[in-house]
Design an enzyme around this catalytic site. Structure first.
Site, PDB file in Angstrom:
ATOM      1  N   HIS A  80       0.831  -1.217   0.000  1.00  0.00           N
ATOM      2  CA  HIS A  80       0.000   0.000   0.000  1.00  0.00           C
ATOM      3  C   HIS A  80       0.862   1.262   0.000  1.00  0.00           C
ATOM      4  O   HIS A  80       0.506   2.269   0.603  1.00  0.00           O
ATOM      5  CB  HIS A  80      -0.994   0.001   1.174  1.00  0.00           C
ATOM      6  CG  HIS A  80      -2.155  -0.922   0.931  1.00  0.00           C
ATOM      7  ND1 HIS A  80      -3.197  -0.597   0.109  1.00  0.00           N
ATOM      8  CD2 HIS A  80      -2.405  -2.180   1.370  1.00  0.00           C
ATOM      9  CE1 HIS A  80      -4.066  -1.604   0.065  1.00  0.00           C
ATOM     10  NE2 HIS A  80      -3.604  -2.587   0.822  1.00  0.00           N
ATOM     11  N   ASP A 114       2.446   1.913  -3.206  1.00  0.00           N
ATOM     12  CA  ASP A 114       2.717   2.185  -4.629  1.00  0.00           C
ATOM     13  C   ASP A 114       1.854   3.303  -5.199  1.00  0.00           C
ATOM     14  O   ASP A 114       2.100   3.768  -6.300  1.00  0.00           O
ATOM     15  CB  ASP A 114       2.609   0.908  -5.479  1.00  0.00           C
ATOM     16  CG  ASP A 114       1.200   0.355  -5.586  1.00  0.00           C
ATOM     17  OD1 ASP A 114       0.363   0.641  -4.707  1.00  0.00           O
ATOM     18  OD2 ASP A 114       0.936  -0.357  -6.576  1.00  0.00           O
ATOM     19  N   SER A 172      -7.127 -14.388  -5.166  1.00  0.00           N
ATOM     20  CA  SER A 172      -6.123 -14.807  -4.188  1.00  0.00           C
ATOM     21  C   SER A 172      -5.157 -13.679  -3.859  1.00  0.00           C
ATOM     22  O   SER A 172      -4.276 -13.839  -3.022  1.00  0.00           O
ATOM     23  CB  SER A 172      -5.334 -16.008  -4.723  1.00  0.00           C
ATOM     24  OG  SER A 172      -4.673 -15.629  -5.921  1.00  0.00           O
ATOM     25  N   LEU A 214      -2.960 -12.580  -5.879  1.00  0.00           N
ATOM     26  CA  LEU A 214      -1.701 -12.794  -6.597  1.00  0.00           C
ATOM     27  C   LEU A 214      -1.799 -12.194  -7.996  1.00  0.00           C
ATOM     28  O   LEU A 214      -1.075 -12.561  -8.910  1.00  0.00           O
ATOM     29  CB  LEU A 214      -1.362 -14.295  -6.655  1.00  0.00           C
ATOM     30  CG  LEU A 214      -1.218 -14.978  -5.293  1.00  0.00           C
ATOM     31  CD1 LEU A 214      -1.005 -16.485  -5.455  1.00  0.00           C
ATOM     32  CD2 LEU A 214      -0.065 -14.380  -4.478  1.00  0.00           C
ATOM     33  N   SER A 270      -4.277 -12.003 -10.508  1.00  0.00           N
ATOM     34  CA  SER A 270      -4.755 -12.645 -11.736  1.00  0.00           C
ATOM     35  C   SER A 270      -5.246 -11.587 -12.722  1.00  0.00           C
ATOM     36  O   SER A 270      -5.097 -11.749 -13.931  1.00  0.00           O
ATOM     37  CB  SER A 270      -5.846 -13.666 -11.427  1.00  0.00           C
ATOM     38  OG  SER A 270      -6.892 -13.061 -10.722  1.00  0.00           O
ATOM     39  N   ASP A 321       1.499  -4.061  -9.453  1.00  0.00           N
ATOM     40  CA  ASP A 321       1.149  -5.385  -9.971  1.00  0.00           C
ATOM     41  C   ASP A 321       1.528  -5.503 -11.445  1.00  0.00           C
ATOM     42  O   ASP A 321       2.212  -6.439 -11.860  1.00  0.00           O
ATOM     43  CB  ASP A 321      -0.352  -5.652  -9.812  1.00  0.00           C
ATOM     44  CG  ASP A 321      -0.802  -5.547  -8.366  1.00  0.00           C
ATOM     45  OD1 ASP A 321       0.073  -5.515  -7.485  1.00  0.00           O
ATOM     46  OD2 ASP A 321      -2.014  -5.487  -8.125  1.00  0.00           O
ATOM     47  N   TYR A 379     -10.283  -0.417  -0.757  1.00  0.00           N
ATOM     48  CA  TYR A 379      -9.022  -0.022  -1.385  1.00  0.00           C
ATOM     49  C   TYR A 379      -9.075   1.456  -1.775  1.00  0.00           C
ATOM     50  O   TYR A 379      -8.189   2.245  -1.432  1.00  0.00           O
ATOM     51  CB  TYR A 379      -8.762  -0.899  -2.622  1.00  0.00           C
ATOM     52  CG  TYR A 379      -7.417  -0.647  -3.247  1.00  0.00           C
ATOM     53  CD1 TYR A 379      -6.323  -1.433  -2.928  1.00  0.00           C
ATOM     54  CD2 TYR A 379      -7.229   0.414  -4.132  1.00  0.00           C
ATOM     55  CE1 TYR A 379      -5.083  -1.191  -3.486  1.00  0.00           C
ATOM     56  CE2 TYR A 379      -5.994   0.669  -4.694  1.00  0.00           C
ATOM     57  CZ  TYR A 379      -4.926  -0.139  -4.371  1.00  0.00           C
ATOM     58  OH  TYR A 379      -3.692   0.125  -4.915  1.00  0.00           O
TER      59      TYR A 379
HETATM   60  C1  GLA Z   1      -3.252  -4.145  -5.015  1.00  0.00           C
HETATM   61  C2  GLA Z   1      -3.002  -3.023  -6.016  1.00  0.00           C
HETATM   62  C3  GLA Z   1      -1.543  -2.582  -6.000  1.00  0.00           C
HETATM   63  C4  GLA Z   1      -1.065  -2.299  -4.580  1.00  0.00           C
HETATM   64  C5  GLA Z   1      -1.439  -3.428  -3.630  1.00  0.00           C
HETATM   65  C6  GLA Z   1      -1.142  -3.094  -2.194  1.00  0.00           C
HETATM   66  O1  GLA Z   1      -2.586  -5.301  -5.408  1.00  0.00           O
HETATM   67  O2  GLA Z   1      -3.362  -3.421  -7.318  1.00  0.00           O
HETATM   68  O3  GLA Z   1      -1.383  -1.464  -6.842  1.00  0.00           O
HETATM   69  O4  GLA Z   1      -1.545  -1.078  -4.124  1.00  0.00           O
HETATM   70  O5  GLA Z   1      -2.817  -3.756  -3.720  1.00  0.00           O
HETATM   71  O6  GLA Z   1       0.224  -2.915  -1.996  1.00  0.00           O
END
Ligand code: GLA
Length: 388
Positions: free
Chosen positions: A35, A37, A126, A128, A130, A175, A225
């Site tokens: 959290h 980025d 998950s 990760l 997707s 991501d 978020y």
């Molecule tokens: C999600 C968002 C990322 C990042 C993470 C938390 O995966 O897509 O941009 O903010 O949460 O670090």
């Protein structure tokens, strides 16, 4: 699935004809830097060898046809290039349509439609990534099949734009960037404020990265978020009344401690505190990884989780259970939630010889506490998007 099996499935879905081209992009796991980025901080994610396959064949008209082996009951979904819009149903196609939307914003319109078959082995929801994996594989397929002049960094930015402008999730760049620019056996140490990055070899000696999946379906995650992001923006504004800083990552610890009273809202102050300290922890953790000091690295992972739980409030009982149970095991150097939170996965650095015992112990305790089983994967770190 082999390439041959994927191609056979493609013909079954769309009929015979020219052979489709086959692409792959991984998922990602973030080791530390959570959290931050969307606050200009450093992150330390790795691309995974688990990921998404995309098979694309161009058409001569402007029709778009989609099929996912993960959602066979949905059948072949249809659209046209001239009417790219968000679909309440057909959820997964939105990530591909979002890429077309992002390309169009940059003045790039594909000159014909296509057939696209997707298959992924990252568990959905998950944490990760997707969805970022799907965006990047679609982008890589468009780039190759339509001769688009795009770098991997641009693919990542298009993916983020798809999330922000089309899906409605104000995510950061981590991501898509780690997936588009991943490298085998390395973490991407990315400065999300400048997009400068370095590869850091992940040399864990006798240890492995163990991913522990809560298997909890995330529901509230997206709205929460965006709420966290808004809280950070508000905290930043409060600090900017006095400090000439462009983002929370530019505030060092001492400056933060001396000025945090400027953030009157207690919740926003806690969010900012997480961000400022997490940014410092990530830089420190990267240094420890380079030095091979995995014990210190593990401690920083622990501290990251505690801060995400207590200050940022994005953990949940399922994640805390995994993390606490793992930390109580012999051979675990550190454990934390990874990704957005509210469910999804936790990640731990675990001594190779202890992995089986850790999975057994954590798995049993988790099911007893939560009422359904969790899942485990030993991570293997993959490279960027590619044609197979
Ligand atoms: C999600 C968002 C990322 C990042 C993470 C938390 O995966 O897509 O941009 O903010 O949460 O670090």
């Amino acid at each position: 699935m082999t390439k041959g099996e994927l191609i056979s499935s493609f013909y079954e879905a769309f009929g015979p004809g020219t052979e489709p081209r086959v692409f792959f992009a991984g998922g990602r796991v973030n080791l530390i830097g959570e959290h931050v980025d969307y606050n200009g901080g450093h992150v330390l994610p790795c691309a995974l060898t688990m990921g998404t396959w995309g098979l694309l064949r161009r058409r001569t008209d402007d029709r778009l046809r989609f099929y996912s082996l993960n959602f066979p009951q949905a059948g072949v979904l249809e659209g046209t290039l001239s009417s790219v819009r968000f679909h309440e149903r057909n959820q997964w196609t939105n990530y591909v349509l979002g890429m077309l939307f992002a390309l169009r914003e940059r003045g790039i319109v594909l000159n014909s439609g296509f057939e696209l078959l997707i298959y992924g082995n990252i568990p959905n929801g998950s944490g990760l990534s997707s969805s970022a994996s799907l965006e990047v594989v679609a982008g890589a397929a468009f780039r190759a099949c339509y001769d688009l002049d795009l770098t991997n960094v641009e693919l990542a930015l298009l993916g983020q734009r798809a999330e922000n402008g089309f899906i409605g999730l104000n995510s950061g760049i981590m991501d898509q960037f780690s997936i588009a620019c991943g490298r085998e056996d390395a973490a991407v140490f990315l400065n999300t404020g400048t997009l400068s990055y370095e590869y850091v070899p992940v040399e864990l000696h006798d240890n492995v990265i163990l991913i522990m999946n809560t298997c909890k379906r995330r529901t509230l995650a997206d709205s929460k978020y965006n709420e966290r992001r808004a809280e950070c923006e508000s905290a930043l504004k409060a600090l900017q009344k006095k400090l000439p800083v462009k983002d929370l990552a530019s505030v060092d610890l001492r400056t933060f401690e001396a000025n945090k009273h400027l953030i009157e809202n207690e919740t926003e102050r806690a969010r900012a505190e997480h961000v400022v300290y997490e940014c410092a922890r990530t830089v420190e953790a990267c240094r420890k990884l380079r030095q091979g000091d995995l014990v210190s690295f593990g401690r920083l992972m622990d501290a990251s989780h505690d801060s995400l739980r207590d200050l940022y409030a994005v953990s949940c009982r399922e994640l805390d259970t995994l993390v606490n149970e793992a930390r109580a095991c012999e051979g675990v150097l550190g454990a934390r939630m990874t990704g957005a939170g509210f469910g999804g996965c936790a990640v731990a650095i675990v001594n190779r010889d202890a992995v089986d015992a850790v999975m057994e112990k954590v798995g049993t305790a988790y099911e007893a506490a939560i009422g359904y089983p969790c899942a485990f994967y030993v991570a293997s770190i993959g490279g960027g998007p590619r044609e197979l």
